[in-house]
Design a protein around this motif. Structure first.
Motif, PDB file in Angstrom:
ATOM      1  N   GLY A 229       9.129  -1.685 -14.900  1.00 49.94           N
ATOM      2  CA  GLY A 229      10.228  -0.767 -15.159  1.00 49.94           C
ATOM      3  C   GLY A 229      11.375  -0.984 -14.197  1.00 49.94           C
ATOM      4  N   ILE A 230      12.345  -0.119 -14.270  1.00 52.22           N
ATOM      5  CA  ILE A 230      13.560  -0.224 -13.458  1.00 52.22           C
ATOM      6  C   ILE A 230      13.236  -0.025 -11.975  1.00 52.22           C
ATOM      7  CG2 ILE A 230      15.011   0.621 -15.349  1.00 52.22           C
ATOM      8  CD1 ILE A 230      15.097   3.333 -13.809  1.00 52.22           C
ATOM      9  N   PRO A 231      14.087  -0.501 -11.064  1.00 53.83           N
ATOM     10  CA  PRO A 231      13.933  -0.139  -9.655  1.00 53.83           C
ATOM     11  C   PRO A 231      13.975   1.395  -9.501  1.00 53.83           C
ATOM     12  CG  PRO A 231      15.496  -1.939  -9.889  1.00 53.83           C
ATOM     13  CD  PRO A 231      15.204  -1.448 -11.278  1.00 53.83           C
ATOM     14  N   TYR A 232      13.196   1.906  -8.565  1.00 54.76           N
ATOM     15  CA  TYR A 232      13.081   3.361  -8.347  1.00 54.76           C
ATOM     16  C   TYR A 232      12.598   4.076  -9.613  1.00 54.76           C
ATOM     17  CZ  TYR A 232      15.771   2.078  -4.230  1.00 54.76           C
ATOM     18  OH  TYR A 232      16.198   1.465  -3.075  1.00 54.76           O
ATOM     19  N   ASP A 233      11.723   3.398 -10.325  1.00 55.59           N
ATOM     20  CA  ASP A 233      11.140   3.901 -11.564  1.00 55.59           C
ATOM     21  C   ASP A 233      10.230   5.098 -11.313  1.00 55.59           C
ATOM     22  OD1 ASP A 233      10.685   3.709 -14.305  1.00 55.59           O
ATOM     23  OD2 ASP A 233       9.120   2.198 -14.108  1.00 55.59           O
ATOM     24  N   HIS A 234       9.603   5.108 -10.144  1.00 62.14           N
ATOM     25  CA  HIS A 234       8.611   6.134  -9.820  1.00 62.14           C
ATOM     26  C   HIS A 234       8.664   6.397  -8.323  1.00 62.14           C
ATOM     27  CE1 HIS A 234       4.983   8.505 -10.062  1.00 62.14           C
ATOM     28  NE2 HIS A 234       4.333   7.705  -9.231  1.00 62.14           N
ATOM     29  N   LEU A 235       8.321   7.620  -7.938  1.00 60.50           N
ATOM     30  CA  LEU A 235       8.249   8.021  -6.539  1.00 60.50           C
ATOM     31  C   LEU A 235       6.816   8.424  -6.231  1.00 60.50           C
ATOM     32  CD1 LEU A 235      10.699  10.528  -4.767  1.00 60.50           C
ATOM     33  CD2 LEU A 235       8.272  10.437  -4.244  1.00 60.50           C
ATOM     34  N   ALA A 236       6.233   7.834  -5.191  1.00 68.41           N
ATOM     35  CA  ALA A 236       4.901   8.202  -4.722  1.00 68.41           C
ATOM     36  C   ALA A 236       4.966   8.456  -3.224  1.00 68.41           C
ATOM     37  CB  ALA A 236       3.894   7.101  -5.056  1.00 68.41           C
ATOM     38  N   LEU A 237       3.849   8.909  -2.640  1.00 65.95           N
ATOM     39  CA  LEU A 237       3.849   9.333  -1.241  1.00 65.95           C
ATOM     40  C   LEU A 237       2.777   8.596  -0.441  1.00 65.95           C
ATOM     41  CD1 LEU A 237       3.993  13.204  -1.855  1.00 65.95           C
ATOM     42  CD2 LEU A 237       5.931  11.678  -1.399  1.00 65.95           C
ATOM     43  N   ARG A 238       3.179   8.121   0.729  1.00 66.92           N
ATOM     44  CA  ARG A 238       2.231   7.603   1.712  1.00 66.92           C
ATOM     45  C   ARG A 238       2.078   8.668   2.775  1.00 66.92           C
ATOM     46  NH1 ARG A 238       2.651   1.569   4.411  1.00 66.92           N
ATOM     47  NH2 ARG A 238       0.654   1.600   5.565  1.00 66.92           N
ATOM     48  N   VAL A 239       0.850   9.125   2.978  1.00 70.15           N
ATOM     49  CA  VAL A 239       0.613  10.302   3.814  1.00 70.15           C
ATOM     50  C   VAL A 239      -0.383   9.963   4.923  1.00 70.15           C
ATOM     51  CG1 VAL A 239      -0.150  12.711   3.821  1.00 70.15           C
ATOM     52  CG2 VAL A 239       1.002  11.773   1.796  1.00 70.15           C
ATOM     53  N   ARG A 240      -0.028  10.302   6.157  1.00 71.86           N
ATOM     54  CA  ARG A 240      -0.935  10.109   7.290  1.00 71.86           C
ATOM     55  C   ARG A 240      -1.472  11.465   7.719  1.00 71.86           C
ATOM     56  NH1 ARG A 240       2.197   7.626  10.562  1.00 71.86           N
ATOM     57  NH2 ARG A 240       1.498   5.501  10.070  1.00 71.86           N
ATOM     58  N   ALA A 241      -2.794  11.570   7.783  1.00 75.43           N
ATOM     59  CA  ALA A 241      -3.453  12.804   8.206  1.00 75.43           C
ATOM     60  C   ALA A 241      -3.601  12.813   9.723  1.00 75.43           C
ATOM     61  CB  ALA A 241      -4.811  12.930   7.524  1.00 75.43           C
ATOM     62  N   VAL A 242      -4.122  13.915  10.257  1.00 77.11           N
ATOM     63  CA  VAL A 242      -4.217  14.099  11.694  1.00 77.11           C
ATOM     64  C   VAL A 242      -5.143  13.086  12.353  1.00 77.11           C
ATOM     65  CG1 VAL A 242      -6.096  15.797  11.576  1.00 77.11           C
ATOM     66  CG2 VAL A 242      -4.452  15.878  13.485  1.00 77.11           C
ATOM     67  N   ASP A 243      -6.119  12.539  11.606  1.00 79.20           N
ATOM     68  CA  ASP A 243      -7.037  11.541  12.166  1.00 79.20           C
ATOM     69  C   ASP A 243      -6.470  10.130  12.120  1.00 79.20           C
ATOM     70  OD1 ASP A 243      -7.160  10.963   9.474  1.00 79.20           O
ATOM     71  OD2 ASP A 243      -9.340  11.179   9.296  1.00 79.20           O
ATOM     72  N   GLY A 244      -5.231   9.963  11.640  1.00 77.92           N
ATOM     73  CA  GLY A 244      -4.595   8.657  11.573  1.00 77.92           C
ATOM     74  C   GLY A 244      -4.822   7.911  10.284  1.00 77.92           C
ATOM     75  N   SER A 245      -5.689   8.398   9.410  1.00 71.90           N
ATOM     76  CA  SER A 245      -5.938   7.730   8.131  1.00 71.90           C
ATOM     77  C   SER A 245      -4.737   7.893   7.212  1.00 71.90           C
ATOM     78  CB  SER A 245      -7.193   8.290   7.460  1.00 71.90           C
ATOM     79  OG  SER A 245      -7.048   9.676   7.198  1.00 71.90           O
ATOM     80  N   GLU A 246      -4.511   6.889   6.349  1.00 69.36           N
ATOM     81  CA  GLU A 246      -3.351   6.898   5.462  1.00 69.36           C
ATOM     82  C   GLU A 246      -3.811   6.939   4.011  1.00 69.36           C
ATOM     83  OE1 GLU A 246      -0.795   3.608   6.577  1.00 69.36           O
ATOM     84  OE2 GLU A 246       0.248   4.966   7.944  1.00 69.36           O
ATOM     85  N   TRP A 247      -3.035   7.660   3.196  1.00 66.51           N
ATOM     86  CA  TRP A 247      -3.436   7.962   1.822  1.00 66.51           C
ATOM     87  C   TRP A 247      -2.259   7.826   0.885  1.00 66.51           C
ATOM     88  CZ3 TRP A 247      -8.594   8.847   1.226  1.00 66.51           C
ATOM     89  CH2 TRP A 247      -9.303   9.069   2.420  1.00 66.51           C
ATOM     90  N   LEU A 248      -2.547   7.404  -0.339  1.00 61.49           N
ATOM     91  CA  LEU A 248      -1.559   7.416  -1.410  1.00 61.49           C
ATOM     92  C   LEU A 248      -1.735   8.724  -2.169  1.00 61.49           C
ATOM     93  CD1 LEU A 248       0.618   6.033  -3.159  1.00 61.49           C
ATOM     94  CD2 LEU A 248      -1.250   5.076  -4.538  1.00 61.49           C
ATOM     95  N   ALA A 249      -0.745   9.595  -2.067  1.00 60.77           N
ATOM     96  CA  ALA A 249      -0.772  10.880  -2.763  1.00 60.77           C
ATOM     97  C   ALA A 249       0.245  10.834  -3.892  1.00 60.77           C
ATOM     98  CB  ALA A 249      -0.466  12.028  -1.815  1.00 60.77           C
ATOM     99  N   ASP A 250      -0.142  11.334  -5.070  1.00 65.75           N
ATOM    100  CA  ASP A 250       0.750  11.262  -6.227  1.00 65.75           C
ATOM    101  C   ASP A 250       0.414  12.403  -7.179  1.00 65.75           C
ATOM    102  OD1 ASP A 250       2.369  10.567  -8.360  1.00 65.75           O
ATOM    103  OD2 ASP A 250       1.882   8.433  -8.279  1.00 65.75           O
ATOM    104  N   VAL A 251       1.316  13.378  -7.275  1.00 65.20           N
ATOM    105  CA  VAL A 251       1.139  14.485  -8.223  1.00 65.20           C
ATOM    106  C   VAL A 251       2.164  14.406  -9.347  1.00 65.20           C
ATOM    107  CG1 VAL A 251       0.140  16.031  -6.488  1.00 65.20           C
ATOM    108  CG2 VAL A 251       2.621  16.036  -6.852  1.00 65.20           C
ATOM    109  N   GLY A 252       2.826  13.230  -9.483  1.00 61.79           N
ATOM    110  CA  GLY A 252       3.929  13.124 -10.418  1.00 61.79           C
ATOM    111  C   GLY A 252       3.851  11.987 -11.411  1.00 61.79           C
ATOM    112  N   PHE A 253       2.646  11.488 -11.684  1.00 59.07           N
ATOM    113  CA  PHE A 253       2.551  10.380 -12.633  1.00 59.07           C
ATOM    114  C   PHE A 253       1.997  10.817 -13.980  1.00 59.07           C
ATOM    115  CE2 PHE A 253       1.013   6.333 -14.393  1.00 59.07           C
ATOM    116  CZ  PHE A 253       2.135   5.539 -14.184  1.00 59.07           C
TER     117      PHE A 253
END
Length: 271
Positions: free
Chosen positions: A103-127
């Motif tokens: 799709g087009i550039p900026y077709d979708h917005l997702a989130l990279r989230v770091r928790a307090v323990d330093g782990s990183e997650w892909l969070a997405d409530v908009g797909f």
């Protein structure tokens, strides 16, 4: 977001204010968001302006108890997570279409989230239909989720792609190609405008309102077609006969109060 706005948002999704930004909290707030805030494109067909600014997003999602599409939902959700103490980056993605086209550039917005323990997650409530829980960002093995079997893998470098791009794959099919460079909400304005106005955008061609149900299934109203899918895949489908019935479903099943039935603005476009 101030404390009052945070409390209102948490009431909207039915979550108590957490003490710390842990992985368990992230899992809870993502699932509850998917269950209570619909993925919907009704504004496109009601002639409502879509504004990517925090206050306007909160006014819509929290104040008016509406949903939205990716820019709105993940934009608002990212603000909530940041206020709860998570480290959040906005990421741009391009959705995989037919024949491997992106799709087009900026077709979708997702989130990279770091928790307090330093782990990183892909969070997405908009797909729309996606993972119910955040996905481990650095993991490259398969991740089981009620929404399917997910993998995050390095994207092939065909067509001038960036070496850092990642493909999000569900049940063996590439869903979207994710950049890893952090963005700001304003970067997505052109994408939101295109998706809400272009005859080539699937958002202008059809109506959708969908959310995860409490049993792990999904309920979707597409125009006048109501579909309810159970967690094991059993599906019921029926056509709503009157405008009053449509408005009742929006209100009773999605919590959305409308004074008129949305009609598709671009009904003659196909493909």
């Amino acid at each position: 977001m101030d404390s009052t706005q945070v409390d209102a948002y948490l009431r909207r999704i039915g979550v108590e204010r957490p003490a710390r930004p842990t992985v368990d909290v992230l899992r809870e707030v993502q699932l509850r968001h998917l269950q209570t805030v619909p993925f919907e494109n009704l504004s496109v067909h009601l002639g409502e302006e879509i504004v990517l600014a925090e206050k306007r997003l909160l006014d819509k999602v929290v104040g008016a108890r509406r949903g939205g599409f990716c820019y709105e939902l993940n934009g608002a959700f990212g603000s909530l997570l940041t206020a709860l103490g998570f480290d959040v980056s906005l990421l741009a993605a391009r959705v995989h279409g037919d024949e491997g086209r992106l799709g087009i550039p900026y077709d979708h917005l997702a989130l990279r989230v770091r928790a307090v323990d330093g782990s990183e997650w892909l969070a997405d409530v908009g797909f729309g239909a996606h993972s119910h829980y955040p996905l481990a960002f650095e993991a490259r093995e398969e991740q089981e989720d009620p929404g399917g079997r997910f993998r995050i893998v390095e994207a092939p470098q065909r067509g001038g792609g960036n070496a850092a791009d990642l493909d999000v794959v569900v049940d063996g099919r590439a869903q979207y190609r994710l950049e890893t460079r952090p963005r700001v909400l304003g970067d997505f304005v052109a994408g939101a405008w295109w998706h809400s106005t272009s005859p080539a955008s699937h958002f202008t061609q059809s109506l959708v309102c969908s959310r995860v149900t409490e049993d792990g299934g999904r309920i979707t109203l597409s125009g006048r077609t109501l579909k309810v899918t159970g967690p094991e895949g059993a599906r019921e489908e029926r056509e709503l006969e009157t405008g009053e019935e449509v408005l009742d479903v929006y209100r009773e099943r999605f919590g959305i109060e409308l004074d008129r039935v949305p009609t598709v603005r671009n009904p003659n476009r196909s493909g």
